[in-house]
Design an enzyme around this catalytic site. Sequence first.
Site, PDB file in Angstrom:
ATOM      1  N   TYR B  64       0.854  -1.053  -0.105  1.00 14.52           N
ATOM      2  CA  TYR B  64       0.066   0.106  -0.071  1.00 14.52           C
ATOM      3  C   TYR B  64       0.938   1.195  -0.084  1.00 14.52           C
ATOM      4  O   TYR B  64       1.969   0.992   0.503  1.00 14.52           O
ATOM      5  CB  TYR B  64      -0.885   0.200   1.197  1.00 14.52           C
ATOM      6  CG  TYR B  64      -2.027  -1.062   1.168  1.00 14.52           C
ATOM      7  CD1 TYR B  64      -3.268  -0.522   0.841  1.00 14.52           C
ATOM      8  CD2 TYR B  64      -1.686  -2.505   1.576  1.00 14.52           C
ATOM      9  CE1 TYR B  64      -4.331  -1.629   1.044  1.00 14.52           C
ATOM     10  CE2 TYR B  64      -2.657  -3.372   1.716  1.00 14.52           C
ATOM     11  CZ  TYR B  64      -4.054  -2.950   1.081  1.00 14.52           C
ATOM     12  OH  TYR B  64      -5.111  -4.165   0.978  1.00 14.52           O
ATOM     13  N   GLU B  65       0.396   2.251  -0.513  1.00 19.55           N
ATOM     14  CA  GLU B  65       1.294   3.620  -0.830  1.00 19.55           C
ATOM     15  C   GLU B  65       1.565   4.332   0.462  1.00 19.55           C
ATOM     16  O   GLU B  65       2.262   5.126   0.576  1.00 19.55           O
ATOM     17  CB  GLU B  65       0.566   4.592  -1.725  1.00 19.55           C
ATOM     18  CG  GLU B  65      -0.490   5.171  -1.256  1.00 19.55           C
ATOM     19  CD  GLU B  65      -1.256   5.925  -2.168  1.00 19.55           C
ATOM     20  OE1 GLU B  65      -1.162   5.989  -3.447  1.00 19.55           O
ATOM     21  OE2 GLU B  65      -2.430   6.575  -2.132  1.00 19.55           O
ATOM     22  N   SER B  66       1.005   3.660   1.703  1.00 13.12           N
ATOM     23  CA  SER B  66       1.234   4.370   3.133  1.00 13.12           C
ATOM     24  C   SER B  66       2.536   3.764   3.539  1.00 13.12           C
ATOM     25  O   SER B  66       3.210   4.165   4.389  1.00 13.12           O
ATOM     26  CB  SER B  66       0.439   3.881   3.855  1.00 13.12           C
ATOM     27  OG  SER B  66       0.242   2.482   4.014  1.00 13.12           O
TER      28      SER B  66
END
Lengths: 277, 264
Positions: B64-66
């Site tokens: 995930y881009e987090s």
Amino acid sequence: MMARLTSLPEAVAELVGDGDCVALEGFTHLIPFAAGHEIIRQRRRDLSLVRLTPDLVYDQMIGMGCARKLIFSWGGNPGVGSLHRFRDAVERGWPASLELEEHSHAGLTNRYVAGASGLPFGVLRGYAGTGLMEQRSSVARVRCPFTGEELAAVPALRPDVAVIHAQQADRDGNVQIWGITGVQKEAVLAATRSLVTVEEVVDDLALRPGGIVLPSWVVTAVAEVPGGAQPSYAAGYSQRDNGFYQGWDAISRDRERFQAWMQTNVVERASHAAGRL
Amino acid sequence: MSLTNRAGTEPGRTTDSYTPDEMMTVAAARSLPDGAVCFVGIGAPSTAANLARATHSPRLVLVYESGTIGAKPAWLPLSIGDGELADTADSVVSVPEIFNYWLQAGRIDVGFLGAAQIDRLANLNTTVIGDYDDPEVRLPGAGGAPEISASCRQVIVMMRHSRRSFVDRLDFRTSVGFGDGPSDRRRLGLTGGGPSVVITDLGLLHPDPRSCELTLTHLHPGVVLDQVVEATGWPLAVSADLRTTDPPTAFELDHLRRLAAARQ
């Protein structure tokens, strides 16, 4: 110079001025809501707001008239839908028109990295062939002097002030963040001044796996604000209030309901009592 | 749209009805091979990726881009940064690192994207409907999408099929599919392979190997060709070998509904 431990209202009064370029960072996790609310209470105006994901905190600040310009890369309510106050400002100029400078996450991130690195610009593979090249996205093409490859260049971002929320600081103002650490370190190092709100001031910072420590001498002010990231969250202290994010859709859709909610839950609240549904 | 399909009744198949969205999610999950490294956005892609992990792809790596790499959420997160993703990840890295070291450097096999508009060369718009300076609808914007499109080995696009979203001309090009034609990705210096399939609630479209134009290759069960032609804003290319997607199995539907019920 060491960071000063102070109160949130004093820190905002001192560090955030009308017309400043202000970055409140925190990627889903550790969003500095309490500081945003204090900026709203102190009626700051004409701010250039920077954030990868404007999120609810900038929806609130835009709707309350704090912003003149928004530098961002993704302006939605994650998993829920639109940011209605952001949309109202862009689509209908309410409460004021909002100048946009938009990027991709990678582009805006590399603007912070360049700022933190003391470089005039950042470089990345990106933007080629997209409409972002032509819009007000401050991006240009550069040629690699070694390989001849064409790449995207983005100008360094140096906010007047960066505002972040962290789990802990010690009494000397050293700050520790852990969990999803986003782009906060870069935002603080890129900015001229910085304000860090923390869940807790502790006698000794116990170092955490994967934790980031910002030494006191790169931070301007620290204010203890327990719950200061709610309805976002602080790993080790709180959970993300997903119900609030879902409920915000209905509150923010209507101008009058939004204003009434902000009046009750932010404007008339004592500093750093986190707003809740 | 009031499509409620009925699956076959043979053993191993469900006898329940299922929704077009469930068919879309199941088809997307099937497209993720075990062990693949998958960059996941929130919403339908996250549901599909977690369904794949719960069924045929237990070693799927969710990124995930987090900055959460190898997340193994027990329930479907609402945001890309829910604590559950960080708590279950193999590694949590900063946002500069996830985009520069992991995505840009070509370490991701599959990127998953949705959009408000798509054109016949699978370029995507997530920025505005209408004029940029005076938009009818201001959409969230780019997020991670342009670089996901640029750098992943392949991109899977998931979106509901309608004339409003499958358009002749994008109002804004946020992410490049095949640009203006077959050689455009190379000309632009995009290192990834581009869109490999577009999965909708009506069927599957694959880019033509030569022209890159999206071509309808599969209809979902109960969907007729006219429906898809009608829901597409350009003259739709249709494969000479048009097939029917296998309906969701009871196993797939059971896991999908369990995931949806466990949403926190």
